[in-house]
Design a protein around this motif. Structure first.
Motif, short mmCIF file in Angstrom:
data_model
loop_
_atom_site.label_atom_id
_atom_site.label_comp_id
_atom_site.label_asym_id
_atom_site.label_seq_id
_atom_site.Cartn_x
_atom_site.Cartn_y
_atom_site.Cartn_z
N ALA A 166 -1.96 15.53 -7.15
CA ALA A 166 -2.99 15.93 -7.78
C ALA A 166 -3.18 16.05 -9.37
O ALA A 166 -3.08 17.84 -8.61
N ARG A 167 -4.32 16.42 -9.33
CA ARG A 167 -4.85 17.29 -10.08
C ARG A 167 -6.49 17.40 -10.54
O ARG A 167 -6.77 16.43 -10.52
N ALA A 168 -6.90 18.90 -10.78
CA ALA A 168 -8.00 18.59 -10.76
C ALA A 168 -8.94 18.30 -11.95
O ALA A 168 -8.07 18.17 -12.94
N GLY A 169 -10.43 17.32 -11.82
CA GLY A 169 -10.26 16.39 -12.90
C GLY A 169 -9.08 15.85 -13.64
O GLY A 169 -9.77 15.72 -14.19
N GLY A 170 -8.60 15.03 -12.77
CA GLY A 170 -7.54 14.48 -13.11
C GLY A 170 -8.54 12.48 -12.90
O GLY A 170 -9.18 12.62 -11.84
N ILE A 171 -7.32 11.96 -12.71
CA ILE A 171 -7.44 10.66 -12.20
C ILE A 171 -6.53 10.65 -10.43
O ILE A 171 -5.43 10.73 -10.37
N LEU A 172 -6.85 10.24 -9.72
CA LEU A 172 -6.26 10.62 -8.34
C LEU A 172 -6.71 7.85 -8.38
O LEU A 172 -7.70 7.65 -7.71
N LEU A 173 -5.85 7.83 -7.29
CA LEU A 173 -5.47 6.36 -7.41
C LEU A 173 -5.08 6.45 -5.94
O LEU A 173 -4.45 7.18 -5.47
N ILE A 174 -5.88 5.38 -5.14
CA ILE A 174 -6.36 5.63 -3.97
C ILE A 174 -5.84 3.50 -3.42
O ILE A 174 -6.34 2.70 -3.90
N ALA A 175 -5.11 3.18 -2.83
CA ALA A 175 -4.38 2.29 -1.93
C ALA A 175 -4.49 2.05 -1.16
O ALA A 175 -2.95 2.31 -0.17
N ASP A 176 -4.75 0.75 0.13
CA ASP A 176 -5.22 1.35 1.38
C ASP A 176 -4.29 0.00 1.96
O ASP A 176 -3.66 0.27 3.08
N HIS A 177 -3.70 -0.47 1.22
CA HIS A 177 -2.74 -1.74 1.30
C HIS A 177 -2.01 -2.22 0.64
O HIS A 177 -1.42 -3.45 0.48
N ALA A 178 -0.92 -1.13 0.84
CA ALA A 178 -0.01 -0.93 -0.92
C ALA A 178 0.89 -1.63 -0.19
O ALA A 178 2.16 -1.39 -0.48
N SER A 179 1.52 -1.21 1.94
CA SER A 179 2.49 -1.67 2.55
C SER A 179 2.63 -2.69 3.18
O SER A 179 1.19 -2.76 3.40
N ALA A 180 4.01 -3.60 3.62
CA ALA A 180 4.32 -4.25 4.35
C ALA A 180 4.73 -3.88 5.73
O ALA A 180 4.61 -4.62 6.39
N PHE A 181 5.38 -2.74 5.96
CA PHE A 181 5.76 -1.47 6.87
C PHE A 181 5.09 -2.18 8.33
O PHE A 181 3.26 -1.94 8.22
N VAL A 182 5.51 -2.84 8.85
CA VAL A 182 5.31 -2.47 10.63
C VAL A 182 6.43 -1.75 11.16
O VAL A 182 7.96 -1.90 11.77
N PRO A 183 6.42 -0.53 12.36
CA PRO A 183 7.23 0.01 12.46
C PRO A 183 7.62 -0.38 14.19
O PRO A 183 7.05 -1.30 14.55
N ALA A 184 9.00 0.15 14.22
CA ALA A 184 9.87 -0.73 14.88
C ALA A 184 9.38 -1.05 16.11
O ALA A 184 10.02 -2.31 16.69
N ASP A 185 8.62 0.13 16.84
CA ASP A 185 7.67 0.29 17.82
C ASP A 185 6.88 -0.64 18.37
O ASP A 185 5.95 -0.58 19.09
N ILE A 186 6.46 -1.22 17.53
CA ILE A 186 4.60 -2.65 17.52
C ILE A 186 4.97 -3.54 17.45
O ILE A 186 5.70 -3.68 15.95
N ASP A 187 4.71 -4.67 17.98
CA ASP A 187 5.07 -5.88 17.69
C ASP A 187 3.96 -6.76 17.69
O ASP A 187 2.83 -6.78 18.63
N LEU A 188 3.30 -6.68 16.58
CA LEU A 188 2.09 -8.43 16.44
C LEU A 188 2.18 -8.91 16.42
O LEU A 188 1.28 -9.74 17.04
N GLY A 189 3.56 -9.78 17.05
CA GLY A 189 3.59 -11.39 17.88
C GLY A 189 3.43 -12.20 16.47
O GLY A 189 2.79 -12.97 16.83
N ILE A 190 3.67 -12.21 15.58
CA ILE A 190 3.46 -12.67 14.36
C ILE A 190 4.87 -13.38 13.76
O ILE A 190 6.07 -12.71 13.74
N ASP A 191 4.99 -13.98 13.11
CA ASP A 191 6.08 -15.05 12.15
C ASP A 191 6.52 -13.88 10.89
O ASP A 191 5.34 -13.87 10.15
N PRO A 192 7.95 -13.10 10.67
CA PRO A 192 7.63 -11.74 10.39
C PRO A 192 7.97 -12.41 8.77
O PRO A 192 7.98 -11.84 8.22
N ALA A 193 7.94 -13.11 8.43
CA ALA A 193 7.86 -13.88 6.97
C ALA A 193 6.36 -14.17 6.55
O ALA A 193 6.18 -13.77 5.30
N LEU A 194 5.53 -13.80 7.97
CA LEU A 194 3.82 -13.34 6.85
C LEU A 194 4.04 -12.13 6.61
O LEU A 194 2.64 -11.53 6.17
N LEU A 195 4.67 -11.01 6.87
CA LEU A 195 4.79 -10.04 6.10
C LEU A 195 4.88 -9.72 4.71
O LEU A 195 4.64 -8.88 4.16
#
Length: 243
Positions: free
Chosen positions: A11-40
């Protein structure tokens, strides 16, 4: 780095910062969403193409840094207010997410582990290196399974809420690329703009929200083309800052 976020560039003062809230499909191994993995691999789990386009924009120097959400939006949706029901979605586009039916303790643990560190990092980055502009990058599905009758013909959408300083210039720049540009489409930034409301509007920083249509950024060629378009847009849009 953190499991809650990933940063590219510096990051640079006076520059451009990009923010991407939904850029990952990662689900930690200790979290079970209860969905078909294909949906990821589908839009309900990740904004397809965003991480790749963000990386290209940083690599080219069009933006200085990109902060990417570290986990799937099904683990926690960081583009929501913390107390919003959808921050831990129990359903998305007709698919139930039973693993998110958590009590208060489980909800608090999920927010403390992912949501707050992500937003804390964004806030700290902005405080240390105040950007001239923030680019919020998302992508949208050409068709929702739950509403197949609703056509989404736009190639790209431009979203904003109260601060519209850069919106008209962004729309004009993208239209000049030959794109069908949705002004507050496929949905309005006045309805869903939590991250930008908090970090851009809350700090008086000009910003633009971009939604790329996912079929246009599914492969490397499409991602490269969109990165070039957005780089040119950023160059034009920054000319309006301070006017």
């Amino acid at each position: 780095m953190s499991e809650a976020w990933r940063q590219l560039g510096a990051a640079r003062a006076g520059g451009i910062l990009l923010i991407a809230d939904h850029a990952s499909a990662f689900v930690p191994a200790d979290i079970d969403l209860g969905i078909d993995p294909a949906l990821l691999r589908e839009h309900i789990a990740i904004d397809i193409g965003v991480a790749e386009v963000a990386a290209l924009l940083v690599e080219s120097g069009a933006v200085d840094a990109a902060i990417l959400g570290g986990v799937s939006r099904l683990v926690v949706d960081c583009n929501r207010e913390e107390d919003a029901p959808g921050v831990l979605p129990i359903a998305s586009d007709g698919h139930a997410v039973p693993g998110n039916a958590l009590g208060d303790v489980g909800r608090e643990a999920r927010l403390a582990r992912f949501f707050r560190p992500y937003h804390d990092h964004i806030a700290a980055t902005i405080a240390a290196h105040r950007p001239a502009m923030i680019l919020s990058l998302h992508s949208f599905t050409p068709a929702l399974a739950a509403h197949p009758e609703q056509a989404r013909p736009w190639h790209v959408g431009v979203l904003y809420n109260e601060d519209d300083r850069l919106a008209a210039a962004a729309i004009a720049a993208l239209a000049a690329e030959g794109l069908n540009v949705g002004d507050q489409l496929p949905y309005s930034g006045k309805l869903l703009n939590a991250t930008m409301n908090r970090h851009a509007e809350g700090n008086g920083i000009p910003y633009v929200g971009i939604e790329m249509r996912q079929d246009l950024v599914r492969d490397a060629a499409g991602q490269a083309l969109f990165a070039e378009r957005l780089a040119r847009m950023c160059k034009k849009v920054t000319l309006n800052i301070g006017e």
